[in-house]
Scaffold this active site. Structure first.
Site, PDB file in Angstrom:
ATOM      1  N   GLY A  71      -0.673   4.585   0.338  1.00  0.00           N
ATOM      2  CA  GLY A  71      -1.407   5.954   0.786  1.00  0.00           C
ATOM      3  C   GLY A  71      -0.504   6.539   1.789  1.00  0.00           C
ATOM      4  CG  HIS A 107     -18.580  11.888   5.938  1.00  0.00           C
ATOM      5  ND1 HIS A 107     -19.103  12.887   5.300  1.00  0.00           N
ATOM      6  CD2 HIS A 107     -17.268  12.251   6.188  1.00  0.00           C
ATOM      7  CE1 HIS A 107     -18.454  14.057   5.566  1.00  0.00           C
ATOM      8  NE2 HIS A 107     -16.917  13.567   5.976  1.00  0.00           N
ATOM      9  N   GLY A 123       0.806  -1.104  -0.125  1.00  0.00           N
ATOM     10  CA  GLY A 123      -0.105  -0.072   0.028  1.00  0.00           C
ATOM     11  C   GLY A 123       1.017   1.367   0.086  1.00  0.00           C
ATOM     12  NE  ARG A 180     -11.333   8.724   9.999  1.00  0.00           N
ATOM     13  CZ  ARG A 180     -11.652   9.752   9.245  1.00  0.00           C
ATOM     14  NH1 ARG A 180     -11.134  10.923   9.666  1.00  0.00           N
ATOM     15  NH2 ARG A 180     -12.131   9.761   8.096  1.00  0.00           N
ATOM     16  CB  ALA A 239      -0.255   4.352   6.613  1.00  0.00           C
ATOM     17  NE  ARG A 284     -16.123  13.203   9.302  1.00  0.00           N
ATOM     18  CZ  ARG A 284     -14.929  12.936   8.823  1.00  0.00           C
ATOM     19  NH1 ARG A 284     -14.417  11.510   8.867  1.00  0.00           N
ATOM     20  NH2 ARG A 284     -14.321  13.965   8.197  1.00  0.00           N
TER      21      ARG A 284
END
Lengths: 250, 636
Positions: free
Chosen positions: B42, B266, B40, B435, B44, B330
């Site tokens: 992204g 969201h 990955g 989150r 991170a 959210r």
């Protein structure tokens, strides 16, 4: 719900870089005008698969115009006729009932075709590898507010930094140049003090790599600016040239 | 079994400092002997690969894209939090920590969250030094804005493209290392299996997406930074190719999967409008700074928004939550939107939308100011919907966005499988059950730049470098298993496309396990997903072969994993008979309809262990709160 369209699609099909390609014609009915262009291609691919045929290979990921995966020539325009819009953000309400739409891959020597509408853009990544960054080791940065930047410069840097690396600029350019792409990164870092220590090396090496990849050079057609989904201005190419001159003189 | 997060002893403020000191250092001369795989690219993955490469490790970085820059972190709009307190409004590391634990509805590990808050400032320093063009004030200083769930302005942003700019910064750092030779980049590779030798993660099998070839890669440690599982629900804000497969293969090799039922919905996304729809586009939460959320007071009011007078509008968030108003977290904003629509007050053709109105903000601040703040978001909205949000209110509805659950990790970010580390959205650790906005970018970069470089040494120090090569039997066995699975998929030659299965799976999940859940709906969903999964394996239609670029086959593998994962998600949602954060169990609510936690029974992290297709075993990591006092989360 939007209105429904009947469409004729002429799409470039090519099995591989070595195979011979040709246009295939497909008829679609009941395409919702609220659908995006890539959703319209999804509908086509579902129909093709169910009919025992090969779906059209095309790249798409975020579907919100930021990842830079998608892209095709639509009736001769990179990403289609709407300004500052990627293919995934182009919506079918821009088309009329019974339109014929011609879809081809982006074409440039330095971005060879892989299959159907998918091309190899690794050349763009190799240009960045030659200096499209500030060399800052993890953990070695000073406090963020110790670097003051004029708001105007930060905004202009951001204008340039928006490039999504889709390759439309090179596809639209009569010389298949990646000048706008390279200029966007060089400009961003030339406008910010963080980019200054490496500015001469950056512009020289990125341009050398651009040439090596087989991209052409700028002859001021400005097609790139027109097709750029992020509206990146050709003034960045002027800044690139200035940076290059500066590097030569230093 | 009770599992242990290996949180260091000591006061919360000292844990990370002491842990860093106590962590094993790998001798600089030895670092290049160790190979680390990072899957990955992204925030991170790129930041981890770049930092480990700089330190001297031999890094192999994998992405299924053609370039690291396309990972879905690129799409994050609003911003990144840090406790800089530049606006002088009372922020601190402790407050960011406190807000994040509370925002996560007391279901995260306190020590991890404190560390995240502690390193948040370093991330901003790092990104600014890289040339990330964050918004500035006229004096040249960095600008901040406020975001949901906080009463201070601690969010740094680069217009509505913060994720893009941070990713391009990390991508630059990564390419610098690729150029230097410390990182080898493998593009267009899909991780299809994790290779475990003697209980340790020692490599991966990837499928070359251009040729279909299976490749073996061995390493001394494997890092997964492979994102979240939102696409289990088909329609989500995730990119089309985002998937759970890498994490799921690790789970099937013994890594525990934690809290899969924590999915974030969201509140501000463009509503569903047609069956061909492939994506629900998010409109940044930052819009709630200036946009006012409302619905008509009268049910099924079909008038145009502009024809509804002020006194007939219900600004339900402002009325119900006067302290936070439109900036409630959210999960609360989402649930309230659903509640209004379920009462018949929803707007638009489907009735599943609420207004987000900028009329007052434009009147107060002027159109130019609003354009400067949100111009690109307004343009995007107009391109997608054909409506002009400067003139008519936006219509929004909640959509699946982020996965708080993920593979279980300890304080070192290592899973229960030694040598397997999990970063970013792919792990479970920092956000609890919900989150807060602008915290995903913080966690992704925090894990990659500032945690893993310190903690990986604790594992590698005890390992002899290059112990396992790709000649090991485990690689041959894994390759054979994957080949069998691919051939099975291709041989079905059924009558339904992969997408049609995925859509149906997503529909079941959204209807039965979306914004609210109950025991009956979850059991029904489990049964229907099981039946659909069986049909998939008997009737899926995949054109083409396995020895070429075959996008249908790529998707089929991912959807096959989504089916299995969906069952685990439903089981987890069923066992958690309390409401917390994004997980709303209808059986557990207050008389006012707010989520009701059950701390006595559910103050734990679930950690599921695979049992070869039989019912998995659930382990628990007990959560203790020594700093933030457990309380009902109130934003009123």
């Amino acid at each position: 719900m939007g209105k429904k369209l009947a469409l004729t699609l002429k799409i470039w099909r090519q099995e591989s870089n070595k195979a011979k390609g040709k246009f295939e014609t497909y008829k679609l009915k009941d395409i919702d005008t609220d659908a995006s262009f890539v959703e319209m291609l999804d509908v086509l691919n579902e129909e093709l698969a169910l009919a025992g045929k090969q779906p059209v290979a095309f790249e798409t990921d975020c579907r919100e115009g930021i990842c830079g995966c998608c892209g095709a020539m639509v009736n001769g325009h990179a990403h289609g006729p709407q300004r500052e819009t990627t293919l995934c953000q182009l919506h079918m309400r821009l088309f009329e009932n019974n339109d014929t739409i011609i879809v081809e891959p982006f074409r440039a020597k330095a971005m060879p075709l892989i299959k159907d509408l998918i091309i190899d853009r690794s050349s763009l990544t190799r240009i960045i590898a030659k200096g499209g960054y500030v060399s800052v080791r993890t953990g070695s940065a000073p406090d963020a507010n110790s670097i003051l930047i004029r708001k105007e410069n930060a905004e202009a840097a951001m204008d340039a930094a928006q490039c999504i690396g889709c390759g439309a600029c090179a596809a639209a350019c009569p010389n298949a140049a990646a000048m706008l792409y390279t200029a966007a990164k060089v400009s961003q870092l030339a406008l910010l003090p963080q980019g200054h220590p490496e500015r001469e090396k950056r512009v020289s090496e990125m341009l050398t790599q651009m040439d090596k990849e087989g991209f052409g050079n700028c002859s001021n057609s400005y097609e790139c600016e027109i097709v750029c989904p992020k509206g990146i201005s050709v003034t960045n190419i002027a800044r690139l040239n200035k940076e290059y001159l500066r590097a030569l003189l230093n | 079994m009770i599992i242990n997060g290996n949180v260091p002893e000591g006061e919360i403020q000292d844990k990370w400092t002491k842990h860093k000191f106590n962590s094993k250092l790998v001798n600089p001369a030895n670092k290049r002997k160790y190979t680390v795989i990072v899957v990955g690219t992204g925030l991170a993955g790129s930041s981890a690969a770049a930092s480990l490469g700089e330190m001297g490790y031999n890094v192999k970085s994998f992405t299924f894209h053609d370039s690291p820059r396309r990972a879905h972190s690129v799409a994050a709009q609003g911003g990144i939090n840090a406790a800089k307190n530049y606006p002088n409004d009372g922020d601190s590391v402790y407050r960011l920590f406190y807000d994040t634990v509370k925002g996560g509805d007391f279901r995260s590990r306190e020590a991890n969250v404190y560390r995240l808050a502690e390193i948040s400032n370093l991330i901003i320093d790092q990104c600014v030094a890289q040339g990330v063009p964050f918004a500035r004030e006229y004096g040249g200083l960095l600008d901040n804005r406020s975001f949901g769930g906080a009463q201070v302005s601690r969010t740094f942003f680069a217009r509505g493209q913060t994720g893009q700019q941070l990713l391009l910064g990390a991508y630059g750092a990564l390419m610098k290392e690729v150029e230097k030779g410390s990182v080898t980049m493998y593009t267009r590779r899909d991780m299809v299996d994790l290779v475990v030798v003697d209980g340790h993660a020692k490599g991966i099998i990837v499928r070359n997406l251009l040729t279909g070839e299976l490749e073996s890669h061995s390493a001394d440690a494997v890092i997964l930074a492979t994102g979240g599982y939102g696409n289990t629900f088909y329609l989500s804000t995730n990119a089309q190719n985002s998937n759970v497969s890498a994490a799921w293969q690790a789970y099937k090799k013994g890594a525990y999967f934690s809290n899969p039922c924590y999915t974030q919905i969201h509140p501000t996304c463009i509503p569903v409008h047609g069956s061909y729809q492939s994506k629900l586009t998010l409109m940044s939460e930052s819009l709630r700074n200036d946009g006012r959320v409302w619905v008509p007071k009268t049910k099924r009011d079909k008038r145009k928004a502009s024809d509804i007078p002020e006194e007939e509008r219900d600004y339900y968030l402002e009325n119900k939550y006067p302290r936070f108003g439109n900036l409630v977290p959210r999960d609360i904003a989402s649930r309230n939107a659903k509640e209004q629509c379920d009462q018949g007050k929803g707007v638009g053709e489907t009735g599943f939308a609420v207004y987000l109105d900028f009329r007052d903000a434009i009147a107060r601040q002027g159109k130019d100011t609003i354009k400067e703040k949100y111009g690109n978001l307004f343009d995007m909205y107009q391109r997608i919907t054909g409506e002009n949000p400067y003139e008519t209110p936006m219509m929004i509805y909640p959509a699946i966005h982020y996965a708080m659950g993920g593979l279980w990790v300890d304080y070192n970010l290592m899973s229960n499988l030694p040598g397997l580390f999990v970063l970013g959205e792919a792990n479970f650790s920092d956000h609890g059950a919900n989150r807060l906005g602008a915290s995903a970018l913080m966690q992704g970069l925090g894990d990659g730049y500032f945690v893993i470089p310190y903690t990986i040494g604790n594992y590698l120090d005890s390992e002899k470098p290059g112990k396992v090569t790709i000649n090991h039997e485990a690689f041959r066995q894994a390759t054979e298993n994957i080949n069998t699975r691919i051939n099975k998929l291709l041989s079905i030659k059924g009558t339904r496309t992969v997408d049609s299965f995925h859509k149906e799976l997503g529909h079941i999940m959204w209807e039965k396990c979306g914004m609210s859940r109950n025991e009956t709906s979850l059991k029904e969903a489990l049964q229907r997903v099981g039946e659909l999964k069986s049909e998939f394996w008997e009737n899926v239609l995949i054109p083409g072969s396995g020895k070429e670029l075959n996008q249908s086959l790529e998707r089929a593998g991912r959807v096959a994993d989504f089916f299995e994962f969906a069952q685990l998600l439903l089981m987890d949602a069923n066992q958690r008979k309390e409401s917390c954060g994004g997980h709303f169990r209808e059986e557990s609510q207050t008389p006012e309809g707010e989520a009701k936690r059950n701390d006595a029974e559910f103050s734990f992290v679930s950690a599921w262990q695979y049992q070869n297709g039989e019912t998995p075993i659930m382990h628990k990591e007990e959560l203790s709160f020594t700093e933030v006092k457990l309380a009902e989360r109130s934003y009123k």
